[in-house]
Design a protein around this motif. Structure first.
Motif, PDB file in Angstrom:
ATOM      1  N   TYR A  33    -112.162  79.636 -44.456  1.00 21.95           N
ATOM      2  CA  TYR A  33    -112.354  80.742 -43.258  1.00 21.95           C
ATOM      3  C   TYR A  33    -111.717  81.922 -43.058  1.00 21.95           C
ATOM      4  O   TYR A  33    -110.393  81.971 -43.563  1.00 21.95           O
ATOM      5  CB  TYR A  33    -112.156  79.777 -42.081  1.00 21.95           C
ATOM      6  N   TYR A  72    -119.236  76.952 -46.147  1.00 18.79           N
ATOM      7  CA  TYR A  72    -119.416  75.562 -45.850  1.00 18.79           C
ATOM      8  C   TYR A  72    -120.311  75.124 -47.197  1.00 18.79           C
ATOM      9  O   TYR A  72    -120.891  75.654 -47.722  1.00 18.79           O
ATOM     10  CB  TYR A  72    -120.178  75.074 -44.560  1.00 18.79           C
ATOM     11  N   SER A  98    -107.929  75.740 -46.719  1.00 18.00           N
ATOM     12  CA  SER A  98    -107.551  74.253 -46.948  1.00 18.00           C
ATOM     13  C   SER A  98    -108.506  73.494 -47.172  1.00 18.00           C
ATOM     14  O   SER A  98    -108.454  72.177 -47.726  1.00 18.00           O
ATOM     15  CB  SER A  98    -107.025  73.843 -45.347  1.00 18.00           C
ATOM     16  N   TYR A 118    -117.159  82.008 -42.308  1.00 20.67           N
ATOM     17  CA  TYR A 118    -116.868  80.659 -42.832  1.00 20.67           C
ATOM     18  C   TYR A 118    -117.588  80.531 -44.039  1.00 20.67           C
ATOM     19  O   TYR A 118    -118.873  80.951 -44.092  1.00 20.67           O
ATOM     20  CB  TYR A 118    -117.344  79.690 -41.766  1.00 20.67           C
ATOM     21  N   PHE A 177    -116.347  72.007 -44.870  1.00 18.08           N
ATOM     22  CA  PHE A 177    -115.561  73.197 -44.760  1.00 18.08           C
ATOM     23  C   PHE A 177    -114.949  73.508 -45.910  1.00 18.08           C
ATOM     24  O   PHE A 177    -114.408  72.840 -46.735  1.00 18.08           O
ATOM     25  CB  PHE A 177    -114.679  73.056 -43.575  1.00 18.08           C
ATOM     26  N   ILE A 234    -121.303  80.067 -33.852  1.00 15.19           N
ATOM     27  CA  ILE A 234    -121.163  80.617 -35.194  1.00 15.19           C
ATOM     28  C   ILE A 234    -122.552  80.593 -35.789  1.00 15.19           C
ATOM     29  O   ILE A 234    -123.277  79.620 -35.247  1.00 15.19           O
ATOM     30  CB  ILE A 234    -120.178  79.848 -36.140  1.00 15.19           C
ATOM     31  N   SER A 251    -106.099  88.381 -40.832  1.00 20.88           N
ATOM     32  CA  SER A 251    -105.361  87.354 -41.121  1.00 20.88           C
ATOM     33  C   SER A 251    -105.478  86.697 -42.483  1.00 20.88           C
ATOM     34  O   SER A 251    -106.667  86.659 -43.011  1.00 20.88           O
ATOM     35  CB  SER A 251    -105.400  86.299 -40.009  1.00 20.88           C
ATOM     36  N   ALA A 252    -104.303  85.918 -42.826  1.00 18.88           N
ATOM     37  CA  ALA A 252    -104.731  85.022 -44.060  1.00 18.88           C
ATOM     38  C   ALA A 252    -105.783  84.107 -43.963  1.00 18.88           C
ATOM     39  O   ALA A 252    -105.710  83.301 -43.019  1.00 18.88           O
ATOM     40  CB  ALA A 252    -103.423  84.580 -44.362  1.00 18.88           C
ATOM     41  N   ASN A 307    -117.155  81.101 -28.979  1.00 20.01           N
ATOM     42  CA  ASN A 307    -117.929  82.037 -29.698  1.00 20.01           C
ATOM     43  C   ASN A 307    -119.038  81.044 -30.534  1.00 20.01           C
ATOM     44  O   ASN A 307    -118.405  80.018 -31.396  1.00 20.01           O
ATOM     45  CB  ASN A 307    -117.424  82.832 -30.316  1.00 20.01           C
ATOM     46  N   GLN A 320    -112.491  85.009 -33.388  1.00 20.51           N
ATOM     47  CA  GLN A 320    -112.136  83.787 -33.384  1.00 20.51           C
ATOM     48  C   GLN A 320    -111.882  83.105 -31.963  1.00 20.51           C
ATOM     49  O   GLN A 320    -111.289  83.671 -31.250  1.00 20.51           O
ATOM     50  CB  GLN A 320    -110.691  83.446 -33.956  1.00 20.51           C
ATOM     51  N   SER A 321    -112.713  82.464 -31.461  1.00 21.73           N
ATOM     52  CA  SER A 321    -112.587  81.800 -30.193  1.00 21.73           C
ATOM     53  C   SER A 321    -113.380  80.603 -30.238  1.00 21.73           C
ATOM     54  O   SER A 321    -114.539  80.271 -30.451  1.00 21.73           O
ATOM     55  CB  SER A 321    -113.048  82.891 -29.023  1.00 21.73           C
ATOM     56  N   SER A 322    -112.962  79.750 -29.364  1.00 22.27           N
ATOM     57  CA  SER A 322    -113.738  78.467 -29.068  1.00 22.27           C
ATOM     58  C   SER A 322    -115.041  78.745 -28.289  1.00 22.27           C
ATOM     59  O   SER A 322    -116.075  77.882 -28.530  1.00 22.27           O
ATOM     60  CB  SER A 322    -112.830  77.323 -28.339  1.00 22.27           C
ATOM     61  N   GLN A 380    -110.652  85.319 -40.829  1.00 23.69           N
ATOM     62  CA  GLN A 380    -110.675  85.888 -39.650  1.00 23.69           C
ATOM     63  C   GLN A 380    -109.862  87.237 -39.530  1.00 23.69           C
ATOM     64  O   GLN A 380    -108.773  87.088 -39.774  1.00 23.69           O
ATOM     65  CB  GLN A 380    -110.033  84.874 -38.515  1.00 23.69           C
ATOM     66  N   ASP A 395    -107.951  80.831 -44.159  1.00 23.90           N
ATOM     67  CA  ASP A 395    -107.522  79.203 -44.186  1.00 23.90           C
ATOM     68  C   ASP A 395    -108.416  78.398 -45.351  1.00 23.90           C
ATOM     69  O   ASP A 395    -109.692  78.663 -45.505  1.00 23.90           O
ATOM     70  CB  ASP A 395    -108.172  78.629 -42.683  1.00 23.90           C
TER      71      ASP A 395
END
Lengths: 112, 115
Positions: free
Chosen positions: B48, B35, B58, B33, B45, B104, B53-54, B102, B98-100, B50, B56
């Motif tokens: 990101y 920030y 945003s 990430y 933010f 950071i 994968s493409a 985990n 990527q997991s809730s 992962q 993020d």
């Protein structure tokens, strides 16, 4: 989507208790709490996952209320070392590339 | 190293110049990430990554901001034609996957001042 924290700032005397709240307008999957001291990187405190669990770390604990989409961080018998800015980070999903979004922070000052 | 490493730790640049900020995540961490934190403000933010994968993107505030991650490890955040409002601490963080569940882990940040 950014969670809302309250209060924005609080000043306590050493030994007093504090509660910091984190609320979301969206259904949450997880809440992550961090503390940041001035000029330093945020440091992880704890994670709460969907299920309304409560966790504790020494005299710091937290709860997660799914119905209210709210988490609260409890600091009991505060110590000078607890001073800093507390951030909650939230995820709304456990699927896909779901980013961790942080609140605006709560500045906690402990005075002797 | 054991933690997330960022460089430079401090950067002063003139308005209009381009800057590159580097992040070395913890070895084995697939999620990364970026920030931004302005003085006394929260953690905004930006982007990101992962795995393969493409990303993020945003949170990137304008097309002057871009980031890449080479080989699934080191990441570079580039700010083109810097403006004074870009002055902030840029924090990089990584996690195992990527997991809730985990955690950071944050680096010490790169303090950018645009004059």
């Amino acid at each position: 989507q950014q969670p809302v924290q309250s209060p924005q700032a609080v000043i306590l005397r050493e030994g007093e208790d504090a509660v910091i709240n984190c609320s979301s307008s969206k259904a949450l999957y997880s809440v992550h709490w961090y503390r940041q001291k001035h000029g330093e990187a945020p440091v992880f405190l704890m994670i709460l996952l969907k299920g309304g669990e409560q966790k504790g770390h020494e005299k710091i604990s937290a709860s997660f209320n799914e119905k209210k989409q709210q988490s609260s961080l409890y600091l009991t018998a505060s110590q000078l070392s607890y001073s800093g800015t507390y951030f909650c980070g939230t995820r709304i999903s456990n699927f896909g590339n779901e980013k961790l979004t942080f609140g605006t922070g709560t500045r906690l000052t402990i005075i002797p | 190293g054991a933690g997330v490493s960022q460089s430079p730790s401090n950067k002063v640049t003139e308005k209009g110049k381009d800057v590159e900020l580097r992040c070395d995540p913890i070895s084995g961490h697939t999620a990364l990430y970026w920030y931004r934190q302005s003085l006394g403000q929260g953690l905004e933010f930006l982007i990101y990554f992962q795995g393969n994968s493409a990303p993020d993107k945003s949170g990137l505030p304008s097309d002057r901001f871009s980031a890449e991650r080479t080989g699934g490890s080191v990441s570079t955040l580039t700010i083109q034609r810097t403006q004074q409002e870009d002055s902030a601490v840029y924090l990089c963080a990584s996690s195992l996957r990527q997991s809730s569940g985990n955690t950071i882990y944050f680096g010490e940040g790169s303090w950018l001042t645009v004059v």
